[in-house]
Motif scaffolding. Structure first.
Motif, PDB file in Angstrom:
ATOM      1  N   ILE A  54      46.971  34.477  35.439  1.00 22.43           N
ATOM      2  CA  ILE A  54      45.911  33.847  34.650  1.00 22.43           C
ATOM      3  C   ILE A  54      44.746  33.446  35.549  1.00 22.43           C
ATOM      4  CG2 ILE A  54      45.359  31.838  33.230  1.00 22.43           C
ATOM      5  CD1 ILE A  54      48.200  31.953  32.135  1.00 22.43           C
ATOM      6  N   THR A  55      45.061  32.943  36.741  1.00 21.24           N
ATOM      7  CA  THR A  55      44.006  32.541  37.673  1.00 21.24           C
ATOM      8  C   THR A  55      43.111  33.712  38.033  1.00 21.24           C
ATOM      9  OG1 THR A  55      45.431  30.814  38.597  1.00 21.24           O
ATOM     10  CG2 THR A  55      43.549  31.508  39.925  1.00 21.24           C
ATOM     11  N   HIS A  56      43.698  34.900  38.125  1.00 20.81           N
ATOM     12  CA  HIS A  56      42.909  36.081  38.491  1.00 20.81           C
ATOM     13  C   HIS A  56      41.898  36.446  37.406  1.00 20.81           C
ATOM     14  CE1 HIS A  56      42.045  39.680  40.794  1.00 20.81           C
ATOM     15  NE2 HIS A  56      42.148  40.410  39.692  1.00 20.81           N
ATOM     16  N   LEU A  57      42.083  35.932  36.187  1.00 26.69           N
ATOM     17  CA  LEU A  57      41.138  36.229  35.117  1.00 26.69           C
ATOM     18  C   LEU A  57      39.754  35.667  35.413  1.00 26.69           C
ATOM     19  CD1 LEU A  57      43.340  35.569  31.948  1.00 26.69           C
ATOM     20  CD2 LEU A  57      42.701  37.778  32.914  1.00 26.69           C
ATOM     21  N   PHE A  58      39.696  34.527  36.112  1.00 25.39           N
ATOM     22  CA  PHE A  58      38.398  33.905  36.373  1.00 25.39           C
ATOM     23  C   PHE A  58      38.131  33.696  37.855  1.00 25.39           C
ATOM     24  CE2 PHE A  58      41.630  30.886  35.029  1.00 25.39           C
ATOM     25  CZ  PHE A  58      41.709  30.027  36.103  1.00 25.39           C
ATOM     26  N   ASP A  59      39.078  34.019  38.715  1.00 21.86           N
ATOM     27  CA  ASP A  59      38.857  33.935  40.157  1.00 21.86           C
ATOM     28  C   ASP A  59      38.969  35.337  40.733  1.00 21.86           C
ATOM     29  OD1 ASP A  59      38.501  33.171  42.741  1.00 21.86           O
ATOM     30  OD2 ASP A  59      40.458  32.203  42.985  1.00 21.86           O
ATOM     31  N   ASN A  60      37.909  36.106  40.544  1.00 18.99           N
ATOM     32  CA  ASN A  60      37.902  37.481  41.021  1.00 18.99           C
ATOM     33  C   ASN A  60      36.529  37.815  41.597  1.00 18.99           C
ATOM     34  OD1 ASN A  60      36.233  38.442  38.652  1.00 18.99           O
ATOM     35  ND2 ASN A  60      38.091  37.796  37.560  1.00 18.99           N
ATOM     36  N   GLU A  61      36.362  39.062  42.009  1.00 17.52           N
ATOM     37  CA  GLU A  61      35.125  39.463  42.675  1.00 17.52           C
ATOM     38  C   GLU A  61      33.908  39.359  41.760  1.00 17.52           C
ATOM     39  OE1 GLU A  61      37.938  41.020  42.689  1.00 17.52           O
ATOM     40  OE2 GLU A  61      38.582  40.915  44.790  1.00 17.52           O
ATOM     41  N   ALA A  62      34.112  39.501  40.454  1.00 18.67           N
ATOM     42  CA  ALA A  62      32.979  39.443  39.520  1.00 18.67           C
ATOM     43  C   ALA A  62      32.413  38.036  39.387  1.00 18.67           C
ATOM     44  CB  ALA A  62      33.416  39.958  38.146  1.00 18.67           C
ATOM     45  N   THR A  63      33.180  37.025  39.815  1.00 22.21           N
ATOM     46  CA  THR A  63      32.732  35.643  39.665  1.00 22.21           C
ATOM     47  C   THR A  63      31.453  35.379  40.450  1.00 22.21           C
ATOM     48  OG1 THR A  63      35.034  34.955  39.396  1.00 22.21           O
ATOM     49  CG2 THR A  63      33.435  33.241  39.902  1.00 22.21           C
TER      50      THR A  63
END
Length: 561
Positions: A59-68
């Motif tokens: 779930i964390t990877h949904l909003f903590d990724n390179e696109a952020t």
């Protein structure tokens, strides 16, 4: 204007969703069945496998990724373009209403002179004593609000311990998440209560200043209320984003409250998860419950006044009198509005704008929630203002006053905050350093994911023999454990490792670069989108030309006479 921001947030979110199962970090966490983490509390908490956080890691990877990173820069540009387009619309409206040269002081003086030629001018006054008292009052209020935020920290510490000792297995297993969620709900309740208190304090301080006219009073009141509300809403979020899990020490040497309860740690899946949970709960509760209360309050008042009026109605009225009286009664039954009714709407929107821009890197869905809320609230406000409330008395104005400066300040703060969130709160910089300095790709290995081994590298080792006397571990599940892992970059002697200082330097460098790039882009966007449309500028020039020509004709006539 929220549509592009909401769409960009969805793109960033779906980018993480596409890589939901193929993230190397999530795969390593889910496979870490033998990696035992240190206990989450002092009394009879067991060691636990890192794989327990598998779901949260995904779930964390949904909003903590390179696109952020790109989304945060986009939101900085969006905030600037939003304000520039607002200024352009304001310029059009002011031009259409012929309010460019309107001055409140001049109009008030004209009215006073018309009423009384010998009127006394209300002069500008300034008292250093009153200003000092107001400044101390504001500082004391902010200190109290920050103290309330720290009280929430203490609550989460105690709640975590309480939930850990719960006999309900589900609650004890998710004690950290439950403490964060209950703390967010409690934070919302403090927001509701302190909103009333902040208004009373701001009114008192505003009266202490003795503003000269209504505009000065409104600006003074607005700046104070917004400052208090901003601290109330965001002080706890700032703590979660930048201090949670960074000042609590390490196993065997925890920082404790009153020497007893150790400070809370970040969520096992990462510090940004705590910030995401806080933002999500506060935004949903605030928008949902606030809209309900904002609509239900005038609706119930209107129904009560209608019922009360029907009981006291005189039935002997006839003919046209009955129709006229009924019209009066209908207007009387409408809920009265006060002088700051519109102020409440402005404050709500500016706070929402703050949520949409500040910490948006940790919650990309904030613009989407704001868009949905505004679509619903637009209809509710229309019903409220046309059917439930009395009409507001219009008042001249050629701008939105100090609110524009507030929005600009929030935009600048959003750039700084999002840069710090990406650099400090998220795992973006540690992943970047590992990829290019410590990972397999940095060692020349090919045909392997560059983040392979990142999780093991990001965990330090603690020797269980070094636990202090206050730590009693439940060892029934994992007996004879000599080592456990914890999130940090430390050597065997518990001093910071070289990798920690590399990451620290990279974080500082990223903040500087990100903020300079974002600010430059903001300035370019502000220059590219003029504040005043050319049509309005040309109309203003034509009006000035006509005015000067008319003035010249009057001068020529006066000289001829």
């Amino acid at each position: 204007m929220l549509c592009p921001a909401a769409l960009a947030g969805l793109v960033a979110f779906f980018y993480g969703f596409v890589h939901f199962n193929c993230s190397k970090i999530s795969q390593e966490i889910c496979a870490a069945n033998t990696t035992l983490m240190c206990p989450l509390c002092d009394q009879k908490c067991p060691y636990w496998p890192l794989s327990d956080t598998c779901t949260y890691a995904k779930i964390t990877h949904l909003f903590d990724n390179e696109a952020t990173v790109f989304f945060a820069i986009f939101m900085a540009v969006w905030a600037t373009v939003f304000l520039e387009l607002w200024k352009r619309q304001r310029a059009r409206d002011v031009s259409d209403w012929n309010m460019y040269n309107w001055d409140e002081d001049e109009e008030e003086l004209a009215l006073e002179i018309i009423i009384d030629d010998d009127c006394n001018i209300k002069e500008h006054e300034h008292s250093y004593l009153r200003s000092t008292a107001v400044l101390l009052g504001v500082a004391a209020t902010i200190a109290i609000l920050i103290g309330i935020a720290q009280a929430l920290v203490v609550y989460r510490v105690l709640a975590t311990v309480f939930f850990m000792r719960s006999s309900w297995p589900f609650l004890s297993e998710h004690a950290n998440t439950a403490a964060v969620m209950s703390g967010a709900v409690l934070h919302y309740l403090t927001i509701v209560i302190m909103t009333k208190v902040n208004r009373v304090i701001a009114t008192y301080l505003c009266n202490l200043e003795k503003p000269r006219n209504f505009t000065e009073r409104e600006n003074s009141f607005t700046s104070k209320v917004f400052t208090f509300q901003f601290v109330t809403h965001f002080s706890s979020l700032f703590y979660v984003a930048f201090f949670l899990g960074r000042i609590n020490g390490y196993p065997g040497n925890y920082i404790r409250i009153a020497g007893e309860w150790r400070l809370e740690e970040c969520h096992p899946s990462g510090c940004i998860t705590d910030l995401f949970i806080q933002m999500c709960i506060i935004m949903i509760l605030k928008q949902t419950l606030s809209n309900c209360m904002e609509f239900l309050s005038p609706f119930l008042k209107y129904k009560y006044r209608t019922l009360k009026d029907k009981r006291s109605r005189v039935h002997s009225e006839k003919g046209s009198e009955r129709h006229t009286t009924e019209t009066w009664r209908q207007n009387y039954r409408l809920v009265d509005v006060h002088i700051f009714s519109l102020f409440d709407e402005f404050l709500e929107m500016v706070i929402q704008y703050s949520f949409t821009t500040i910490f948006v890197a940790a919650f990309p869905l904030a613009p989407l929630l704001a868009l949905i809320n505004n679509v619903l609230e637009l209809r509710l406000d229309a019903i409220k203002m046309t059917r439930l409330q009395r009409r507001m008395v219009p008042r001249k104005a050629n701008d939105i006053g100090i609110w524009l400066q507030v929005l600009e300040a929030v935009g600048v703060l959003a750039v700084i905050t999002n840069g710090l969130v990406i650099a400090i709160t998220s795992e973006f910089i540690p992943r970047l350093i590992y990829r290019y300095a410590y990972g397999p790709c940095a060692q020349g290995k090919e045909d392997i994911d560059c983040l392979t081994g990142y999780i093991n590298q990001s965990l330090s080792t603690f020797h269980t023999q070094d636990f202090d006397k206050r730590t009693v571990v439940e060892e029934s599940l994992y007996p004879n454990t000599t080592e456990c892992r914890y999130r940090d970059y430390r050597n065997d002697d518990y001093s910071f490792s070289v990798q920690f200082w590399h990451i620290f330097a990279a974080r500082l460098g990223f903040v500087i670069v990100f903020e300079h790039v974002a600010v430059c882009i903001k300035f370019i966007a502000a220059w590219f989108v003029p504040d005043v449309p050319q049509v309005v500028q040309n109309e203003t020039l034509e009006n000035k030309k006509a005015y000067l020509q008319e003035l010249l004709v009057l001068i020529e006539r006066s000289t001829e006479v």
